[in-house]
Design an enzyme around this catalytic site. Structure first.
Site, PDB file in Angstrom:
ATOM      1  N   ASP A  78     -64.896 -33.897  39.097  1.00 39.36           N
ATOM      2  CA  ASP A  78     -64.876 -34.479  37.956  1.00 39.36           C
ATOM      3  C   ASP A  78     -63.470 -34.754  37.210  1.00 39.36           C
ATOM      4  OD1 ASP A  78     -67.506 -33.951  37.531  1.00 39.36           O
ATOM      5  OD2 ASP A  78     -67.047 -31.984  36.470  1.00 39.36           O
ATOM      6  N   ASP A 131     -69.804 -23.600  31.240  1.00 36.70           N
ATOM      7  CA  ASP A 131     -70.858 -23.706  32.171  1.00 36.70           C
ATOM      8  C   ASP A 131     -70.803 -23.442  33.177  1.00 36.70           C
ATOM      9  OD1 ASP A 131     -69.337 -25.915  32.726  1.00 36.70           O
ATOM     10  OD2 ASP A 131     -70.728 -27.532  32.285  1.00 36.70           O
TER      11      ASP A 131
END
Length: 737
Positions: A454, A76
């Site tokens: 993350d 992504d």
């Protein structure tokens, strides 16, 4: 969770879809002297990833149907990769994309040509918002070794909701020169010259400014099917269309309706049984799905059959509702009626891959007998010993030459098996972390500590292997927001970040092991920001966003006191020599603040500097008191040698995005300076060995990695080694070849 890590910077808009092919110029590394523009040849650098082992969302995996051992993966925010079966590694294919093309590191879709194994197509574009640039198509005749490019007039959403659907790009099964491209907001595009130019074509469904548009394109024999993501799932609002002549599209008769079949996510065609399998969910995902189904269409007679392995909505073992959607689907090219499908967003019972050998009449959950070996990427233990099957499973592929070779992507890695029972990461070479902080200690086992979006903080005792301790635990962070080392006591390190537990922690062994602060300010839970320790580790300063004051601790985080004079939202910087000094740059007023009483109070020093960009960075040169460097992005680089009282512009460069220091060159008295910025008219990575009088470009046009403006640092023990943060390609480190 994958998040957007860039400010809304202006980017170059794409040109017309029919524009001429664009190729990137090859600009060799060079040194430029201040003032006169003199250039000298730069030494070659060797660039590699500091191995972490994935850490990002793999949104698509595609085996080539007619070439053994050839596969591709898309991500992504980290570009695309080709699998090298000989070495068992993924080869990055889009590292040549530079700053102006940062938006193109989000890969929306990929396609291969079954009749021409060397051909590869990518559609690139991370965001569809107004501040993002238009998408582009890359096409290759040599499996991604070289590219030709066409810029589009539309935007693509490779890092938006629905990014795990697809593929949205397809080579027409009847004509290798014809390609189809599904967009989110601009309908269906078609190319008849192998992707060199594109035109909009008539399609029965009307595009939406906020919807998903075309979610998938797949060939079923000589027919092309297109999924539509903007239907409400009711009868009369179809979400699956087809064309058999390449011109006229129609809704597929008898298609499933209802909430569980609202959004077609992925599809796969079994050429032996002539059946098309489609996975559905009630939202595009990867988050937000709570219902879904799997259906198959027998294309010879138009009969639909529901083959959902387990219907969502039951009661999970913990008493909650077992809600989820369906994601990936792949058929076995060698065995008729054999296929795999994946659940997605199944948090209570944990996602799984189901396998059927009889066309979906019965299913086996591969999770139930799965044995995982994550020794190569220990962070997948998530601070404990419980390795989960994965999450965000929308990329799922089955090797057309090996019926037991199944791979799937998650929000962190690629898992693979060759016997349907034993699983291990198949992620070598694919690194997708968004790096926020970099620290290279002057002593100790590890040459690098990294903080990521993350995935928290990692202790890199080796650069060529995933950290053996995995993510920093006690506590485990999601996104890291701060990382700081005491310059005179490098065994002491502190970190901050987002967590369900504590939001700050300290280490007394250089980052090997951690303990949470005994206490933390109440605002830490909602706004953990940058943190700094002073030179001897006796004082901590912690920032909590523009709505809150800074806080100070002089007892290793046992108690905290408000520092009202600290500029709200600023990043605290410690003087590397004098433990009584801290600095901070207030980007809202363009003022540098300093403390000479160990962070108790701050006073304004230099004023009138640039304002308004939260990415402006203040850096202190190692081994010196009051030697400060201020990176003001396109407004240039400034330096202070009087602890921030005055700043002078550095004339040798006109843009500075991030700055760091490393071991001095032989015979030099000042540390090597590393910068991401512009000495000429383009952003690159530079080194200066003479206190910023001249700069040498040390990266090349094949090693750009999109946006690299978050952090850079040299190694204080190895001259010439530099660590560079990327927004999706992990930590890149370079050394003179």
């Amino acid at each position: 969770m994958r998040t957007f890590h860039l400010s809304r910077r202006a980017v170059l808009a794409g040109t017309a879809a029919t524009a001429a092919v664009a190729t990137l110029p090859v600009l060799q590394g060079r040194a430029q002297a201040a003032g006169n523009g003199a250039e000298t040849a730069a030494p070659a650098y060797r660039w590699r990833n500091a191995v972490q082992g994935g850490t990002g969302f793999v949104t698509g995996i595609l085996f080539h149907p007619s070439c053994r051992g050839l596969a591709y993966a898309r991500t992504d925010i980290g570009g695309a990769y080709r699998w090298d079966d000989r070495t068992g590694r993924w080869i990055p294919l889009t590292d040549h994309l530079g700053w102006d093309d940062w938006n193109l590191l989000g890969v929306e879709a990929m396609a291969v040509d079954p009749a021409h194994p060397n051909r590869l197509y990518l559609t690139l574009g991370a965001y569809t918002q107004s501040w993002a640039g238009n998408g582009a198509v890359l096409r290759s005749e040599d499996r991604g070794a070289t590219w030709k490019r066409t810029d589009l007039t539309v935007k693509l959403g490779g890092n938006e909701d629905g990014r795990g659907a697809g593929e949205r790009l397809l080579v027409d099964p009847r004509d290798s020169d014809t390609l189809w491209l599904g967009t989110r907001h601009d309908g269906l595009l078609k190319s008849t010259d192998r992707g060199a130019s594109w035109q909009a074509v008539s399609f029965p469904a009307a595009p939406s400014a906020t919807g998903q548009g075309v979610t998938l394109l797949v060939a079923g024999g000589r027919t092309v099917y297109a999924g539509w993501g903007d239907s409400d799932g009711t009868a009369g609002r179809p979400n699956l269309y087809r064309t058999s002549d390449g011109t006229t599209w129609e809704a597929v008769p008898g298609q499933p309706t209802g909430t569980a079949a609202k959004v077609p996510i992925r599809a796969a065609y079994d050429r032996h049984t002539r059946e098309l399998y489609v996975t559905y969910a009630n939202a595009p995902g990867p988050n937000g799905q709570s219902d879904g189904s799997v259906h198959k269409l027998r294309t010879v007679n138009g009969k639909w059959t529901e083959v959902t392995p387990v219907k969502p909505g039951g009661t999970a073992t913990d008493g909650s509702t077992d809600s989820f959607g369906y994601g990936g689907v792949a058929v076995d090219a060698r065995r008729p009626g054999t296929l795999v499908v994946s659940t997605n967003n199944r948090w209570a019972e944990i996602d799984t891959v189901f396998r059927s050998t009889n066309g979906g009449r019965t299913w086996t959950s591969l999770k139930d007998r799965a044995v995982f070996d994550v020794s190569e990427t220990p962070y997948l233990k998530w601070g404990g010993d419980n390795v989960k099957f994965g999450w965000w499973i929308q990329a799922l592929a089955l090797d057309p030459y090996d019926s037991k070779h199944v791979v799937y992507g998650t929000g962190a890695t690629i898992y693979g098996t060759r016997d349907l029972e034993n699983w291990a990461p198949q992620i070598r070479g694919l690194e997708e972390a968004s790096i926020r902080q970099l620290v290279s200690p002057p002593t100790g086992e590890a040459h690098l500590l990294s903080g990521s979006g993350d995935i928290g903080v990692m202790y890199h005792e080796r650069l060529t292997a995933s950290p053996s301790r995995g993510m920093a635990s006690n506590p485990v962070f999601g996104t890291s927001t701060g990382l700081s080392l005491a310059a005179a006591k490098p065994s002491y390190v502190v970190r901050a970040g987002w967590s369900n537990d504590a939001n700050g922690a300290y280490s007394n062994d250089g980052g090997k092991t951690w303990a949470p602060f005994e206490a933390q300010p109440a605002v830490a839970k909602d706004a953990p920001g940058p943190i700094a320790t002073n030179a001897d580790g006796s004082v901590l300063l912690w920032s909590f966003g523009t709505a809150n004051p800074g806080y100070r601790s002089a007892d290793n985080g046992a108690t905290w006191s408000e520092v009202a004079s600290f500029p709200k939202g600023a990043a605290p910087i410690a003087d590397p020599v004098d433990p009584t000094r801290f600095y901070a740059f207030d980007t809202t007023t363009g003022t540098v603040f300093a403390s000479t009483d160990s962070g108790r109070t701050f006073t304004a020093r230099a004023t009138g500097l640039s304002t308004g960009n939260s990415e402006f960075q203040l850096t202190a040169a190692p081994g010196r008191t009051g030697d400060l460097w201020l990176s003001l992005k396109a407004n240039g680089l400034y330096r202070s040698t009087d602890a921030g009282a005055t700043f002078a512009k550095v004339s040798s460069c006109h843009a500075a995005h991030t700055l760091g220091f490393g071991k001095a060159a032989r015979g030099a008295s000042y540390p090597a300076i590393y910068m991401v910025g512009a000495v000429e008219s383009f952003n690159a990575i530079y080194r200066s060995d003479d206190e910023a009088k001249t700069w040498t470009r040390i990266n090349d046009d094949q090693h750009q990695w999109g946006w690299t403006g978050a952090a850079i640092t040299g190694d204080p023990r190895v001259y010439g080694r530099v660590y560079v943060s990327t927004n999706g390609r992990g930590v890149q480190y370079g050394e003179p070849a």
